[in-house]
Design an enzyme around this catalytic site. Structure first.
Site, PDB file in Angstrom:
ATOM      1  N   ASP A  33     -18.642  -3.848 -11.184  1.00  0.00           N
ATOM      2  CA  ASP A  33     -19.190  -3.150 -12.349  1.00  0.00           C
ATOM      3  C   ASP A  33     -20.279  -4.027 -12.955  1.00  0.00           C
ATOM      4  OD1 ASP A  33     -19.443  -1.432 -14.661  1.00  0.00           O
ATOM      5  OD2 ASP A  33     -17.416  -0.730 -14.203  1.00  0.00           O
ATOM      6  N   ILE A  34     -20.758  -3.669 -14.134  1.00  0.00           N
ATOM      7  CA  ILE A  34     -21.762  -4.530 -14.774  1.00  0.00           C
ATOM      8  C   ILE A  34     -21.089  -5.846 -15.196  1.00  0.00           C
ATOM      9  CG2 ILE A  34     -23.186  -2.591 -15.550  1.00  0.00           C
ATOM     10  CD1 ILE A  34     -22.025  -3.065 -18.385  1.00  0.00           C
ATOM     11  N   PRO A  35     -21.868  -6.928 -15.311  1.00  0.00           N
ATOM     12  CA  PRO A  35     -21.263  -8.240 -15.583  1.00  0.00           C
ATOM     13  C   PRO A  35     -20.296  -8.261 -16.772  1.00  0.00           C
ATOM     14  CG  PRO A  35     -23.573  -8.519 -15.002  1.00  0.00           C
ATOM     15  CD  PRO A  35     -23.326  -7.037 -15.081  1.00  0.00           C
ATOM     16  N   GLU A  36     -20.670  -7.649 -17.885  1.00  0.00           N
ATOM     17  CA  GLU A  36     -19.822  -7.729 -19.073  1.00  0.00           C
ATOM     18  C   GLU A  36     -18.477  -7.022 -18.848  1.00  0.00           C
ATOM     19  OE1 GLU A  36     -20.104  -9.574 -21.559  1.00  0.00           O
ATOM     20  OE2 GLU A  36     -18.740  -8.718 -23.054  1.00  0.00           O
ATOM     21  N   THR A  69     -13.757  -5.118   5.899  1.00  0.00           N
ATOM     22  CA  THR A  69     -13.526  -5.164   7.349  1.00  0.00           C
ATOM     23  C   THR A  69     -13.568  -3.773   7.986  1.00  0.00           C
ATOM     24  OG1 THR A  69     -11.174  -5.311   6.789  1.00  0.00           O
ATOM     25  CG2 THR A  69     -12.264  -7.332   7.482  1.00  0.00           C
ATOM     26  N   ASP A  78      -5.403  -6.972  -5.965  1.00  0.00           N
ATOM     27  CA  ASP A  78      -6.594  -6.644  -5.175  1.00  0.00           C
ATOM     28  C   ASP A  78      -7.278  -5.397  -5.730  1.00  0.00           C
ATOM     29  OD1 ASP A  78      -8.471  -6.718  -3.175  1.00  0.00           O
ATOM     30  OD2 ASP A  78      -7.193  -5.720  -1.692  1.00  0.00           O
ATOM     31  N   GLN A 129      -9.906   0.280  10.216  1.00  0.00           N
ATOM     32  CA  GLN A 129     -10.423  -1.080  10.341  1.00  0.00           C
ATOM     33  C   GLN A 129     -11.302  -1.196  11.599  1.00  0.00           C
ATOM     34  OE1 GLN A 129     -10.148  -3.012   7.939  1.00  0.00           O
ATOM     35  NE2 GLN A 129      -8.091  -3.360   7.192  1.00  0.00           N
ATOM     36  N   GLY A 152      -1.019  -5.395   6.854  1.00  0.00           N
ATOM     37  CA  GLY A 152      -0.390  -4.242   6.224  1.00  0.00           C
ATOM     38  C   GLY A 152       0.323  -3.373   7.223  1.00  0.00           C
ATOM     39  N   ARG A 153      -0.397  -2.389   7.757  1.00  0.00           N
ATOM     40  CA  ARG A 153       0.249  -1.405   8.625  1.00  0.00           C
ATOM     41  C   ARG A 153       1.004  -1.985   9.804  1.00  0.00           C
ATOM     42  NH1 ARG A 153      -5.019   2.326   8.271  1.00  0.00           N
ATOM     43  NH2 ARG A 153      -5.819   0.254   7.704  1.00  0.00           N
ATOM     44  N   LYS A 180     -10.595  -5.390  -6.494  1.00  0.00           N
ATOM     45  CA  LYS A 180     -11.982  -5.399  -6.003  1.00  0.00           C
ATOM     46  C   LYS A 180     -12.939  -4.895  -7.092  1.00  0.00           C
ATOM     47  CE  LYS A 180     -10.884  -4.839  -1.078  1.00  0.00           C
ATOM     48  NZ  LYS A 180      -9.493  -4.356  -1.003  1.00  0.00           N
ATOM     49  N   ASP A 227       0.849  -1.201   0.000  1.00  0.00           N
ATOM     50  CA  ASP A 227       0.000   0.000   0.000  1.00  0.00           C
ATOM     51  C   ASP A 227       0.877   1.240   0.000  1.00  0.00           C
ATOM     52  OD1 ASP A 227      -2.403  -1.368  -0.076  1.00  0.00           O
ATOM     53  OD2 ASP A 227      -2.559  -1.502   2.100  1.00  0.00           O
ATOM     54  N   LYS A 278       0.533  -8.223  -2.120  1.00  0.00           N
ATOM     55  CA  LYS A 278      -0.763  -7.754  -2.628  1.00  0.00           C
ATOM     56  C   LYS A 278      -0.577  -6.394  -3.286  1.00  0.00           C
ATOM     57  CE  LYS A 278      -4.375  -6.341   0.158  1.00  0.00           C
ATOM     58  NZ  LYS A 278      -5.100  -5.201  -0.426  1.00  0.00           N
TER      59      LYS A 278
HETATM   60  O1  C5P Z   1      -3.426  -4.175   7.894  1.00  0.00           O
HETATM   61  P1  C5P Z   1      -3.995  -3.004   7.132  1.00  0.00           P
HETATM   62  O2  C5P Z   1      -5.274  -2.475   7.710  1.00  0.00           O
HETATM   63  O3  C5P Z   1      -2.985  -1.932   6.848  1.00  0.00           O
HETATM   64  O4  C5P Z   1      -4.385  -3.633   5.720  1.00  0.00           O
HETATM   65  C1  C5P Z   1      -4.937  -2.811   4.758  1.00  0.00           C
HETATM   66  C2  C5P Z   1      -5.090  -3.601   3.512  1.00  0.00           C
HETATM   67  O5  C5P Z   1      -6.142  -4.546   3.653  1.00  0.00           O
HETATM   68  C3  C5P Z   1      -5.461  -2.731   2.340  1.00  0.00           C
HETATM   69  O6  C5P Z   1      -4.622  -3.109   1.252  1.00  0.00           O
HETATM   70  C4  C5P Z   1      -6.883  -3.036   2.057  1.00  0.00           C
HETATM   71  O7  C5P Z   1      -7.214  -2.924   0.706  1.00  0.00           O
HETATM   72  C5  C5P Z   1      -6.953  -4.470   2.531  1.00  0.00           C
HETATM   73  N1  C5P Z   1      -8.304  -4.877   2.880  1.00  0.00           N
HETATM   74  C6  C5P Z   1      -8.881  -5.867   2.173  1.00  0.00           C
HETATM   75  N2  C5P Z   1     -10.182  -6.238   2.437  1.00  0.00           N
HETATM   76  C7  C5P Z   1     -10.852  -5.697   3.433  1.00  0.00           C
HETATM   77  C8  C5P Z   1     -10.250  -4.698   4.181  1.00  0.00           C
HETATM   78  C9  C5P Z   1      -8.951  -4.302   3.868  1.00  0.00           C
HETATM   79  O8  C5P Z   1      -8.242  -6.437   1.295  1.00  0.00           O
HETATM   80  N3  C5P Z   1     -12.052  -6.144   3.717  1.00  0.00           N
END
Ligand code: C5P
Length: 256
Positions: free
Chosen positions: A78-81, A128, A73, A203, A223-224, A75, A22, A44
């Site tokens: 969007d629309i299916p196509e 999360t 990652d 989070q 991550g952090r 995520k 990140d 990631k």
């Molecule tokens: O540990 P930390 O909070 O820094 O992790 C953040 C990472 O977790 C981000 O890359 C975020 O996109 C990812 N994340 C995820 N799915 C979630 C929540 C956070 O992939 N539901």
């Protein structure tokens, strides 16, 4: 069954740590890859780095850490196509995992499966960082407003559509595994260490590495807590030890 699970996620505890790159900067990302390549199993690439550097960052990470997996990652939502066509392009990049939102249902998810090539498709259930109140605010408030219920509902959709697994918090993962089986992959972000706090943390549904793994997570996204640690390598190693302890706990308590 257990053997199949091990094959999917690797045998050694550190292979189950996903480190999100990140950061918006190519050199900084590659520095972290060099620093952590023997301490985590998966790198990631999320929106920030992908938008900043484009697909060529994938190749750079592969050159720097050829034994590690790559998790794109993005995520998709969007629309299916459009999702289908984007997945087709992703499948040419040589990444191991890719994420899509589950919220558009099986009609959007099913067509993705035939485009996945060598990738595993993971469905994002409920982020999360999302609370019950956040769900209410966007109009999801009938019966299903508890994040866990919505996570389970979306995980079921993902499985029915043929996805390989889901992303959910460590608070829901035990129920997901119970309902959908051990082989359905569960990736758990929102990991926090017992003795540290993250400034302005977004989070909400958080657990420790130990609890996430005891509850059944195949991989944890950290991550952090690693990136901002005084010694990221040492912190990643401590987390791997915690994963091993949690796996031992599962064996002694027969949680399989
Ligand atoms: O540990 P930390 O909070 O820094 O992790 C953040 C990472 O977790 C981000 O890359 C975020 O996109 C990812 N994340 C995820 N799915 C979630 C929540 C956070 O992939 N539901």
């Amino acid at each position: 069954m257990a053997e199949e699970r091990l094959k999917q996620r690797g045998h050694r505890p550190f292979e189950r740590i996903i480190f999100p790159l990140d950061m918006p900067d190519h050199d900084e990302a590659i520095r972290y890859v060099g620093l952590l390549k023997d301490r985590v199993g998966v790198f990631k690439v999320g929106l920030e780095l992908f938008v900043a550097c484009g697909p060529q960052i994938i190749k750079r990470i592969q050159d720097e850490a050829p034994r590690q997996k790559i998790f794109l990652d993005i995520k998709f939502h969007d629309i299916p196509e459009t999702m289908k066509r984007a997945l087709r392009v992703c499948s040419t990049l040589g990444v191991d995992f890719v994420t899509v939102h589950c919220s558009e249902g099986t009609r959007a998810l099913e067509p993705l499966v035939e485009e996945k090539g060598g990738m595993k498709i993971l469905g994002v259930t409920v982020l999360t960082s999302t609370s019950k109140d956040d769900l209410k605010e966007v109009g999801i408030d009938i019966e299903i407003s508890e994040p866990e219920k919505l996570v389970l509902k979306r995980a079921e959709l993902a499985k029915r559509a043929g996805l390989d697994g889901i992303v959910c918090s460590g608070l829901e993962v035990a129920r997901v595994k119970e309902k959908l089986g051990e082989e359905f992959l569960a990736i758990t972000p929102g990991i926090r260490l017992l003795d540290s706090t993250i400034p302005q943390d977004d989070q909400i549904r958080i657990v420790t590495p130990f609890d996430a793994v005891v509850n059944g997570a195949d991989y944890i996204v950290v991550g952090r807590p690693i990136r901002d640690a005084e010694d990221p390598q040492e912190t990643a190693s401590l987390i791997a030890e915690e994963i091993q302890k949690a796996e031992d706990y599962r064996i002694t308590h027969k949680i399989h």
